[in-house]
Design a protein around this motif. Structure first.
Motif, PDB file in Angstrom:
ATOM      1  N   ASN A 223       0.800  -1.224   0.000  1.00 56.63           N
ATOM      2  CA  ASN A 223       0.000   0.000   0.000  1.00 56.63           C
ATOM      3  C   ASN A 223       0.838   1.281   0.000  1.00 56.63           C
ATOM      4  N   PHE A 224       2.140   1.169  -0.200  1.00 51.63           N
ATOM      5  CA  PHE A 224       2.961   2.383  -0.272  1.00 51.63           C
ATOM      6  C   PHE A 224       2.492   3.255  -1.431  1.00 51.63           C
ATOM      7  N   ASP A 225       2.522   4.577  -1.227  1.00 51.45           N
ATOM      8  CA  ASP A 225       2.211   5.464  -2.340  1.00 51.45           C
ATOM      9  C   ASP A 225       3.464   5.678  -3.193  1.00 51.45           C
ATOM     10  N   GLN A 226       3.301   6.376  -4.312  1.00 54.13           N
ATOM     11  CA  GLN A 226       4.414   6.521  -5.245  1.00 54.13           C
ATOM     12  C   GLN A 226       5.630   7.235  -4.641  1.00 54.13           C
ATOM     13  N   PRO A 227       5.460   8.373  -3.947  1.00 52.57           N
ATOM     14  CA  PRO A 227       6.647   9.035  -3.387  1.00 52.57           C
ATOM     15  C   PRO A 227       7.393   8.171  -2.373  1.00 52.57           C
ATOM     16  N   THR A 228       6.653   7.450  -1.530  1.00 51.97           N
ATOM     17  CA  THR A 228       7.296   6.580  -0.538  1.00 51.97           C
ATOM     18  C   THR A 228       8.019   5.434  -1.235  1.00 51.97           C
ATOM     19  N   TYR A 229       7.392   4.870  -2.241  1.00 55.02           N
ATOM     20  CA  TYR A 229       8.011   3.786  -3.012  1.00 55.02           C
ATOM     21  C   TYR A 229       9.263   4.276  -3.731  1.00 55.02           C
ATOM     22  N   ASP A 230       9.191   5.429  -4.356  1.00 51.98           N
ATOM     23  CA  ASP A 230      10.359   5.971  -5.050  1.00 51.98           C
ATOM     24  C   ASP A 230      11.535   6.170  -4.096  1.00 51.98           C
ATOM     25  N   LEU A 231      11.249   6.677  -2.893  1.00 55.61           N
ATOM     26  CA  LEU A 231      12.316   6.902  -1.924  1.00 55.61           C
ATOM     27  C   LEU A 231      12.898   5.578  -1.440  1.00 55.61           C
ATOM     28  N   LEU A 232      12.052   4.576  -1.256  1.00 57.83           N
ATOM     29  CA  LEU A 232      12.543   3.253  -0.888  1.00 57.83           C
ATOM     30  C   LEU A 232      13.443   2.685  -1.969  1.00 57.83           C
ATOM     31  N   LEU A 233      13.045   2.843  -3.227  1.00 56.20           N
ATOM     32  CA  LEU A 233      13.851   2.319  -4.327  1.00 56.20           C
ATOM     33  C   LEU A 233      15.218   2.991  -4.405  1.00 56.20           C
ATOM     34  N   VAL A 234      15.254   4.309  -4.334  1.00 53.36           N
ATOM     35  CA  VAL A 234      16.524   5.001  -4.552  1.00 53.36           C
ATOM     36  C   VAL A 234      17.484   4.767  -3.390  1.00 53.36           C
ATOM     37  N   THR A 235      16.997   4.760  -2.152  1.00 52.66           N
ATOM     38  CA  THR A 235      17.900   4.493  -1.030  1.00 52.66           C
ATOM     39  C   THR A 235      18.377   3.040  -1.071  1.00 52.66           C
ATOM     40  N   SER A 236      17.511   2.130  -1.487  1.00 52.98           N
ATOM     41  CA  SER A 236      17.903   0.721  -1.600  1.00 52.98           C
ATOM     42  C   SER A 236      18.937   0.525  -2.695  1.00 52.98           C
ATOM     43  N   ALA A 237      18.760   1.186  -3.821  1.00 53.22           N
ATOM     44  CA  ALA A 237      19.696   1.048  -4.934  1.00 53.22           C
ATOM     45  C   ALA A 237      21.083   1.546  -4.560  1.00 53.22           C
ATOM     46  N   TYR A 238      21.159   2.640  -3.818  1.00 52.11           N
ATOM     47  CA  TYR A 238      22.484   3.160  -3.456  1.00 52.11           C
ATOM     48  C   TYR A 238      23.122   2.353  -2.338  1.00 52.11           C
ATOM     49  N   PHE A 239      22.330   1.802  -1.424  1.00 54.80           N
ATOM     50  CA  PHE A 239      22.887   0.858  -0.457  1.00 54.80           C
ATOM     51  C   PHE A 239      23.527  -0.306  -1.196  1.00 54.80           C
ATOM     52  N   LEU A 240      22.805  -0.856  -2.176  1.00 51.28           N
ATOM     53  CA  LEU A 240      23.311  -2.005  -2.915  1.00 51.28           C
ATOM     54  C   LEU A 240      24.568  -1.653  -3.696  1.00 51.28           C
ATOM     55  N   GLN A 241      24.608  -0.488  -4.317  1.00 50.08           N
ATOM     56  CA  GLN A 241      25.813  -0.068  -5.043  1.00 50.08           C
ATOM     57  C   GLN A 241      27.025  -0.017  -4.126  1.00 50.08           C
ATOM     58  N   CYS A 242      26.849   0.517  -2.915  1.00 48.34           N
ATOM     59  CA  CYS A 242      27.973   0.639  -1.989  1.00 48.34           C
ATOM     60  C   CYS A 242      28.485  -0.735  -1.560  1.00 48.34           C
ATOM     61  N   ILE A 243      27.574  -1.670  -1.305  1.00 40.08           N
ATOM     62  CA  ILE A 243      27.985  -3.028  -0.952  1.00 40.08           C
ATOM     63  C   ILE A 243      28.656  -3.707  -2.146  1.00 40.08           C
ATOM     64  N   GLN A 244      28.111  -3.516  -3.321  1.00 43.20           N
ATOM     65  CA  GLN A 244      28.667  -4.116  -4.537  1.00 43.20           C
ATOM     66  C   GLN A 244      30.084  -3.621  -4.795  1.00 43.20           C
ATOM     67  N   ALA A 245      30.293  -2.328  -4.718  1.00 46.42           N
ATOM     68  CA  ALA A 245      31.619  -1.770  -4.961  1.00 46.42           C
ATOM     69  C   ALA A 245      32.614  -2.256  -3.922  1.00 46.42           C
ATOM     70  N   THR A 246      32.185  -2.370  -2.668  1.00 45.45           N
ATOM     71  CA  THR A 246      33.065  -2.862  -1.615  1.00 45.45           C
ATOM     72  C   THR A 246      33.433  -4.320  -1.861  1.00 45.45           C
ATOM     73  N   GLY A 247      32.457  -5.129  -2.283  1.00 46.40           N
ATOM     74  CA  GLY A 247      32.739  -6.522  -2.598  1.00 46.40           C
ATOM     75  C   GLY A 247      33.719  -6.666  -3.750  1.00 46.40           C
ATOM     76  N   LEU A 248      33.541  -5.869  -4.793  1.00 42.65           N
ATOM     77  CA  LEU A 248      34.480  -5.913  -5.928  1.00 42.65           C
ATOM     78  C   LEU A 248      35.876  -5.482  -5.504  1.00 42.65           C
ATOM     79  N   ALA A 249      35.970  -4.476  -4.634  1.00 45.48           N
ATOM     80  CA  ALA A 249      37.272  -4.038  -4.141  1.00 45.48           C
ATOM     81  C   ALA A 249      37.938  -5.142  -3.341  1.00 45.48           C
ATOM     82  N   ALA A 250      37.181  -5.817  -2.479  1.00 41.55           N
ATOM     83  CA  ALA A 250      37.744  -6.905  -1.683  1.00 41.55           C
ATOM     84  C   ALA A 250      38.217  -8.051  -2.566  1.00 41.55           C
ATOM     85  N   LEU A 251      37.445  -8.367  -3.598  1.00 40.62           N
ATOM     86  CA  LEU A 251      37.805  -9.455  -4.499  1.00 40.62           C
ATOM     87  C   LEU A 251      39.050  -9.105  -5.313  1.00 40.62           C
TER      88      LEU A 251
END
Length: 378
Positions: free
Chosen positions: A303-331
């Motif tokens: 039942n999230f509205d569009q603005p709440t959903y958009d904010l969830l998506l963008v913060t989630s995407a950047y969290f994932l990018q930071c973890i991804q880049a850290t994993g690639l650096a470690a590898l």
């Protein structure tokens, strides 16, 4: 080559997509942080008002508040972000982590006096992100969701593991080269949501799930927002602007895989079977999808509205990018035994600890309050 877009173009694109998609609390030593001066727009300043947040004595052993730096970051955010898209959680849980990881993912020698302050920023990013998501679940309940929502105030003991994991990373960062490289390699495996490969896999599965099977009923998910394959290691790409460090460490990892004498394949395969990094990632993806399926009413975003959903998506995407880049650096670092690269991964792994750990505390804090923005005239 990734097609980078400007921040303004991203925000405008996100809006178009939306129209067409983690004992008594001890407060900050300064108390409630009201009226933090930030950006100047002609004669006006954007201010972020932080409500009470947990800052126990054990956290103070690894973190230091720096309101002046926070002020500067708000100032930069106000300049770079159109007013219509400015949001305190977008600032704290997206903009701040991008700033931090762009700094920490640079190759480094031991010693970095900025780490306590950067860790504090990531504590704010995680904690208030969790408080915000809890609030969203309360504002947009689904049939069968718990009401009142279970929760409990933060305690110092609740941060014991967070502080211990940060200290382990800092010890490796400031240790000798062999220690840094060993830590970087070990960080690829580990407990659920603690090993970088599992963490990436789980959050990739989560992001995939909220874009598809668990998407809100009355919101639109942007097409091509996140593209990945669950068995291709750290391969995700995004429709939003990527952090610069991600492209850099993709290239370093690709080069490390083919360099003579590289341990890349050995590290990826591990002991084989479930210990292989692709298998760890794939298991994480499956767990992320299952955890966030719509049948789990405790985490349902139906039942999230569009603005709440958009904010969830963008913060989630950047969290994932930071973890991804850290994993690639470690590898990459551990494959070719590059200590300066390893310290980039170790330092960034330290930042990921409060990013996720403080988020989990905020998500269950039934006393947590949301930060706000206000404008004031100089």
């Amino acid at each position: 080559m990734h097609n980078y877009i400007s921040r303004r173009a991203f925000f405008l694109g996100a809006m178009r997509a939306g129209a067409a998609g983690l004992a008594t609390t001890v407060l900050s030593s300064t108390g409630v942080l009201h009226n933090i001066a930030a950006a100047q727009s002609q004669s006006r300043r954007l201010q972020i008002n932080l409500p009470p947040y947990p800052f126990f004595d054990n956290l103070k052993t690894v973190m230091s508040e720096d309101q002046e730096l926070l002020n500067r970051l708000v100032s930069d955010y106000a300049r770079e972000t159109p007013a219509a898209f400015q949001n305190p959680i977008d600032f704290l849980s997206r903009y701040v982590p991008v700033y931090v990881f762009e700094k920490t993912l640079r190759p480094s020698e031991p010693g970095d006096p900025s780490l306590p302050t950067l860790l504090w920023l990531m504590h704010l990013a995680g904690y208030f992100g969790g408080v915000w998501l809890r609030d969203a679940f309360i504002r947009f309940p689904v049939p069968g969701s718990p009401n009142p929502r279970p929760g409990f105030p933060p305690t110092e003991a609740g941060f014991t593991s967070v502080v211990a994991r940060i200290n382990a990373a800092l010890t490796a960062f400031n240790g000798n080269d062999a220690e840094a490289i060993a830590y970087a390699e070990a960080s690829l495996r580990g407990a659920q949501l603690q090993g970088l490969t599992d963490n990436y896999g789980y959050n990739a599965g989560y992001l995939d799930q909220i874009l598809t099977g668990s998407k809100p009923t009355n919101a639109i998910a942007p097409v091509g927002y996140f593209i990945y394959h669950e068995t291709l290691l750290f391969d995700g790409t995004y429709a939003v602007e990527e952090i610069r460090a991600l492209d850099k460490w993709r290239k370093h990892a690709q080069q490390a895989a083919s360099r003579p004498g590289s341990r890349y394949a050995e590290i990826v395969n591990g002991a084989g079977g479930a210990d292989a990094l692709p298998a760890i990632q794939s298991a994480g993806v499956a767990r992320g999808k299952a955890t966030w399926q719509p049948q789990n009413v405790f985490l349902a975003i139906t039942n999230f509205d569009q603005p709440t959903y958009d904010l969830l998506l963008v913060t989630s995407a950047y969290f994932l990018q930071c973890i991804q880049a850290t994993g690639l650096a470690a590898l990459a670092a551990s494959a070719v035994a590059n200590a300066d690269w390893a310290r980039a991964a170790v330092r960034s792994n330290a930042m990921a600890v409060p990013y996720g750990g403080s988020y989990g505390i905020g998500l269950f804090d039934n006393t947590g309050q949301l930060p706000t923005f206000t404008w004031s005239d100089d």
